[in-house]
Design a protein around this motif. Structure first.
Motif, PDB file in Angstrom:
ATOM      1  N   ILE A 156      -7.841  -0.702  -5.500  1.00 10.95           N
ATOM      2  CA  ILE A 156      -8.629   0.547  -5.091  1.00 10.95           C
ATOM      3  C   ILE A 156      -7.401   1.737  -5.303  1.00 10.95           C
ATOM      4  N   GLU A 157      -6.088   1.322  -5.156  1.00  9.08           N
ATOM      5  CA  GLU A 157      -5.185   2.052  -5.210  1.00  9.08           C
ATOM      6  C   GLU A 157      -5.189   2.709  -6.761  1.00  9.08           C
ATOM      7  N   SER A 158      -5.440   1.955  -7.662  1.00 12.85           N
ATOM      8  CA  SER A 158      -5.294   2.133  -8.881  1.00 12.85           C
ATOM      9  C   SER A 158      -6.468   2.931  -9.549  1.00 12.85           C
ATOM     10  N   GLN A 159      -7.661   2.781  -9.108  1.00 17.33           N
ATOM     11  CA  GLN A 159      -8.727   3.091  -9.684  1.00 17.33           C
ATOM     12  C   GLN A 159      -9.512   4.295  -8.752  1.00 17.33           C
ATOM     13  N   LEU A 160      -9.291   4.309  -7.469  1.00 13.76           N
ATOM     14  CA  LEU A 160      -9.921   5.151  -6.621  1.00 13.76           C
ATOM     15  C   LEU A 160      -8.784   6.193  -6.028  1.00 13.76           C
ATOM     16  N   GLY A 161      -7.534   5.778  -6.238  1.00 15.13           N
ATOM     17  CA  GLY A 161      -6.461   6.932  -5.920  1.00 15.13           C
ATOM     18  C   GLY A 161      -6.231   6.917  -4.450  1.00 15.13           C
ATOM     19  N   PHE A 162      -6.729   6.151  -3.505  1.00 19.44           N
ATOM     20  CA  PHE A 162      -6.338   5.963  -2.118  1.00 19.44           C
ATOM     21  C   PHE A 162      -5.964   4.330  -1.811  1.00 19.44           C
ATOM     22  N   SER A 163      -5.442   4.432  -0.709  1.00 19.88           N
ATOM     23  CA  SER A 163      -5.119   3.044  -0.086  1.00 19.88           C
ATOM     24  C   SER A 163      -5.739   2.524   1.009  1.00 19.88           C
ATOM     25  N   LEU A 164      -6.163   1.091   1.084  1.00 20.92           N
ATOM     26  CA  LEU A 164      -6.799   0.854   2.073  1.00 20.92           C
ATOM     27  C   LEU A 164      -5.924  -0.508   2.926  1.00 20.92           C
ATOM     28  N   ALA A 165      -5.928  -0.404   4.207  1.00 21.05           N
ATOM     29  CA  ALA A 165      -5.040  -1.107   4.912  1.00 21.05           C
ATOM     30  C   ALA A 165      -5.518  -2.596   5.131  1.00 21.05           C
ATOM     31  N   LYS A 166      -4.848  -3.739   4.553  1.00 15.66           N
ATOM     32  CA  LYS A 166      -5.174  -4.900   4.612  1.00 15.66           C
ATOM     33  C   LYS A 166      -4.638  -5.969   5.774  1.00 15.66           C
ATOM     34  N   GLU A 167      -4.116  -5.331   6.958  1.00 13.26           N
ATOM     35  CA  GLU A 167      -3.371  -5.972   7.843  1.00 13.26           C
ATOM     36  C   GLU A 167      -4.249  -7.013   8.671  1.00 13.26           C
ATOM     37  N   HIS A 168      -5.399  -6.918   8.451  1.00 14.62           N
ATOM     38  CA  HIS A 168      -6.449  -7.852   9.348  1.00 14.62           C
ATOM     39  C   HIS A 168      -7.086  -8.941   8.381  1.00 14.62           C
ATOM     40  N   SER A 169      -6.485  -8.921   7.104  1.00 15.33           N
ATOM     41  CA  SER A 169      -7.195  -9.941   6.275  1.00 15.33           C
ATOM     42  C   SER A 169      -6.916 -11.604   6.686  1.00 15.33           C
ATOM     43  N   ALA A 170      -5.783 -11.935   7.505  1.00 21.36           N
ATOM     44  CA  ALA A 170      -5.636 -13.132   7.638  1.00 21.36           C
ATOM     45  C   ALA A 170      -5.865 -13.323   9.261  1.00 21.36           C
TER      46      ALA A 170
END
Length: 436
Positions: free
Chosen positions: A154-168
């Motif tokens: 997402i960062e490389s292709q869409l230019g924004f960041s997505l939080a992943k703190e709940h993935s686990a």
């Protein structure tokens, strides 16, 4: 949980998603553009979701959240779906026998998933399976992106960041916290745009047809057969060289599995693999000895100590002990090939760097160009008569796809017909690529 009381909003005229500052000064996506949906957990809500999704247009972004490490098995505890014109729907599968009504609503629709092979098994258990597939993680690999995790792509292709703190997180928790639901909704919200970006990238590189063949391969691959002797995957088992100790591991592993299934808890939360191996090494005869064994710990170590000790006692009495190793048709580790079969070693050490070089030229990981195990197997036991046709047939029998065979069969054939001499004794070749 509360189910939907009104229809989802269409995203067409919705405000842009809320963003904050993310890593590397990229904006951080924080709020779904339609707000956080309520969770569907009633039949009426499920029927509304199905009707809305069936009336939507374009592909459907699909994701599932499990409770790995918390609950037994790999079932889904939340299913997220977004489709243009239908909005985002969050479905709690637990109250329902299956989600076939959702599968029917998406009949003929392309599904977008990230790392599809991780989520398709638990979706299949719910009666859901795509008729068409686009895997954004695999697309990123084939496009040659250096990092293929969802947040990185997402960062490389869409230019924004997505939080992943709940993935686990423990997604079996009820009610699910609102921040987790926000995270879950954002996961599918970004997939359609990401899919289009990656498809364009693959199209520009002439790889879109390759990606589509790989997506179909994933979609048409049946679930893996149950493993023979799954207890042999106990971490640390290689430390044991005594068959009775192996029997103790088997007894404890099977008992832990049965208890975990009945309690619906991840087996490792009872006692970890390391505790099973430690107990099997020590083979204690009493509960105090077991509890004093170094490395024997876990939530159910002390409370269930008599249970684990009985497993060890049973292993002591067995006459039919498991063999140290099970027979396999897999080749031996390549490090011993030079001694066991120098010709096979020469074939592998010639073909492997050439296949890797071709993968680099194509701009994709070598394991996506050809599964390393396929190359090892064909190098160890090549066709009786080596030719382009026989090598291609052997690769196809192993499971290589048509595009892979077109790319590597000639490279492997030439390498096998005229292998380079083995390096002098004592010279160590470079590391072997891992299977992915």
């Amino acid at each position: 949980m509360t189910s939907h009381t009104s229809e989802q909003t269409d995203s067409t005229d919705a405000p842009p998603p809320a963003v904050e500052s993310g890593p590397q000064d990229l904006p951080l996506l924080t709020e779904p553009r339609d707000g956080v949906p309520l969770v569907i957990d009633t039949q009426a809500g499920l029927e509304r979701a199905a009707a809305a999704l069936a009336a939507g247009t374009g592909p459907a972004a699909v994701d599932a959240e499990r409770a790995s490490g918390f609950r037994y098995g790999q079932r889904a505890f939340l299913v997220q779906i977004r489709r243009e014109g239908a909005g985002t729907w969050l479905i709690d599968p637990e109250p329902f026998d299956d989600l076939r009504i959702i599968d029917d609503a998406l009949d003929g629709v392309e599904w977008i998933l990230h790392a599809a092979s991780q989520d398709l098994p638990c979706l299949s258990d719910l009666g859901m399976w795509p008729d068409r597939l686009f895997d954004t993680e695999l697309a990123a690999r084939l496009a040659g992106l250096p990092r293929v995790g969802l947040a990185a792509v997402i960062e490389s292709q869409l230019g924004f960041s997505l939080a992943k703190e709940h993935s686990a997180a423990d997604w079996s928790k009820r009610p699910l916290p609102e921040p987790w639901l926000r995270y879950a909704a954002l996961d599918v919200e970004v997939l359609p745009e990401l899919r289009d970006k990656l498809a364009n990238l693959l199209q520009q590189d002439g790889k879109l047809a390759i990606a589509e063949e790989e997506f179909e391969h994933i979609r048409n691959t049946p679930p893996a057969e149950p493993r023979v002797d799954p207890w042999r995957r106990t971490s640390g088992l290689h430390q044991l060289r005594d068959r009775r100790q192996l029997a103790a591991v088997r007894q404890m592993w099977l008992e832990r599995e049965d208890l975990a299934q009945r309690r619906d808890v991840a087996p490792g939360r009872l006692i970890p693999d390391s505790a099973i191996v430690a107990a099997a090494k020590a083979m204690p005869a009493t509960v105090p000895q077991l509890l004093a064994t170094k490395g024997f710990h876990g939530r159910a170590a002390q409370k269930e100590a008599p249970r684990w000790l009985k497993c060890i006692s049973d292993a002591r009495k067995l006459t039919d002990l498991p063999p140290l190793h099970i027979s396999t048709n897999a080749p031996p580790p390549p490090r011993v090939w030079a001694e066991k079969d120098p010709e096979a070693a020469a074939r592998l050490q010639t073909a492997r760097p050439r296949v890797a070089a071709h993968a680099e030229k194509l701009g994709m990981p070598v394991e996506n160009l050809l599964t390393p195990d396929y190359l090892r197997r064909i190098a160890w036991r090549p066709p009786a008569e080596i030719s382009l046709e026989s090598v291609a047939a052997a690769l196809a029998e192993l499971g290589a796809r048509r595009w892979q065979i077109e790319q590597v069969a000639a490279i492997i054939t030439v390498a096998f017909l005229d292998p380079d001499p083995l390096p002098a004794k004592g010279h160590r070749p470079g590391p072997e690529p891992s299977d992915a």
